[in-house]
Enzyme design. Structure first.
Site, PDB file in Angstrom:
ATOM      1  N   ILE B  77       0.797  -1.218   0.077  1.00 50.35           N
ATOM      2  CA  ILE B  77      -0.007   0.133   0.037  1.00 50.35           C
ATOM      3  C   ILE B  77       0.954   1.246  -0.133  1.00 50.35           C
ATOM      4  O   ILE B  77       1.773   1.284   0.906  1.00 50.35           O
ATOM      5  CB  ILE B  77      -0.708  -0.200   1.291  1.00 50.35           C
ATOM      6  CG1 ILE B  77      -2.121  -0.987   1.049  1.00 50.35           C
ATOM      7  CG2 ILE B  77      -1.527   1.346   1.483  1.00 50.35           C
ATOM      8  CD1 ILE B  77      -2.748  -1.294   2.418  1.00 50.35           C
ATOM      9  N   CYS B  78       0.611   2.079  -0.916  1.00 55.97           N
ATOM     10  CA  CYS B  78       1.555   3.383  -0.937  1.00 55.97           C
ATOM     11  C   CYS B  78       1.261   4.291   0.179  1.00 55.97           C
ATOM     12  O   CYS B  78       0.166   4.571   0.273  1.00 55.97           O
ATOM     13  CB  CYS B  78       1.102   4.153  -2.144  1.00 55.97           C
ATOM     14  SG  CYS B  78       1.821   5.873  -2.377  1.00 55.97           S
TER      15      CYS B  78
END
Lengths: 102, 130, 135
Positions: B77-78
């Site tokens: 997940i960024c």
């Protein structure tokens, strides 16, 4: 050298499919998926445009997205091949790059 | 062949995460490798463990967590997109002084560099988004 | 890992109405550190991202358009803009920001980063990439 393009928008919603077909090279593959499958239907206001602009590319449609939307297989335009996810994967592997037209 | 996958829309609102899941499953089933799945834009919301979808609907986060466990997938997940949208692991919660974390099992939070690295290392990069 | 790949960031959406343009730029800035062969493509509504005079104060939004002028400092120097997309929208090059980079191979002379190409030219750029990331 060829590209697999994917389009997930209805051609009645915006210009994405037109833009994709306007940039795809002869011999490229274009896969219509999600709401993009409406661009694969025959007998509507976009059918001739898609057939004309797509004459030099190979057109595919994701079968599970067609059936999900209640589109009868007989309504998919001639010359557009229905594929499943395994075949989608195979097409992505056998091309040189994938360009997703979002 | 090594596939890198980008998911850039949120669950339920958009079909993108479902399509990505189907693609990843098919890739693994046909002997390919999925080197990483990178969640960006609203795609980061796939990784919250606090969603409670109706029981008669698909459980998107649980599907991804189970697939990650079975195939040792790297679900990233960024961090920049996650911070904007309130998606935290315990480390980030501590660092930012927040009172809870909400990341689901099998997901990890990391930087945008992981997206570029994925593009360099994977044979094909495919984005599912809007 | 010393392999250099050709990365193309495709921008087809207008700024502000959705976050895609802004978060695309964040990827470009981070990606610049990886020493890959980077190009940006602006076509369809993406050309609106580059217009000058953007003022987001009254709308209460973050103005990220000045960042385009800083791309040269990150050695991101190839911004392909499609002529037909400009034409369709009644825009000319004069409506876009003047984005330049210093060419270190040419005595740091300032050169334009924007490369206007035809639709066919844009198709050639796209077909010449290893990784295409769309926003």
């Amino acid at each position: 050298m060829s590209t697999l393009h994917t389009v997930n928008k209805s051609p009645f919603q915006n210009q994405t499919l037109i833009s994709c077909l306007g940039h795809a090279k002869a011999g490229d593959s274009v896969l219509l998926m999600e709401d993009g499958v409406y661009g694969a239907m025959s007998g509507n206001a976009m059918s001739e445009v898609v057939a004309g602009m797509g004459a030099n590319v190979k057109l595919f449609v994701l079968g599970s997205d067609v059936t999900a939307r209640g589109i009868d297989a007989g309504r998919v335009a001639e010359g557009i091949t229905s594929v499943n996810y395994e075949e989608f994967v195979g097409m992505a592997a056998s091309c040189d790059r994938v360009q997703n037209w979002l | 062949m090594k596939f890198g996958i980008v998911v850039s829309e949120g669950p339920y609102t958009h079909q993108a995460s479902d399509s990505a899941y189907n693609f990843v499953k098919a890739a693994l089933a046909t002997g390919h490798e999925v080197s990483r799945v990178f969640f960006y834009h609203d795609g980061v919301n796939v990784g919250t463990r606090l969603s409670i979808p109706p029981q008669d609907d698909r459980q998107i986060q649980e599907q991804w967590s189970a697939l990650a466990k079975e195939h040792e997938l790297d679900l990233v997940i960024c961090i920049a997109a996650a911070q904007r949208r309130g998606l935290l692991d315990q480390n980030e919660a501590d660092r930012q002084g927040k009172d809870a974390n909400n990341i689901a099992e099998g997901f990890r939070i990391s930087g945008l560099g992981q997206l570029i690295e994925m593009g360099i290392q994977a044979d094909r990069t495919i984005t599912f988004g809007d | 890992m010393s392999e250099v790949k050709k990365f193309l960031y495709v921008n087809r959406k207008a700024p502000y109405g959705t976050i895609y343009a802004q978060e695309a730029l964040e990827v470009v800035l981070i990606g610049a550190a990886f020493d890959q062969d980077v190009s940006l493509a602006f076509l369809d509504d993406g050309v609106f991202q580059l217009t000058k005079g953007q003022d987001t104060k009254d709308a209460g939004l973050k103005n990220f358009s000045p960042t385009f002028r800083a791309l040269g400092d990150y050695e991101v120097t190839k911004l392909y803009v499609e002529q037909e997309s400009l034409d369709e929208r009644g825009l000319t090059l004069d409506d876009l920001q003047d984005i330049q980079y210093e060419d270190e191979d040419d005595d740091y002379e300032e050169k334009p980063s924007i490369i206007v190409v035809s639709r066919a030219g844009m198709a050639d750029v796209m077909a010449d990439q290893d990784v295409v990331l769309s926003f």
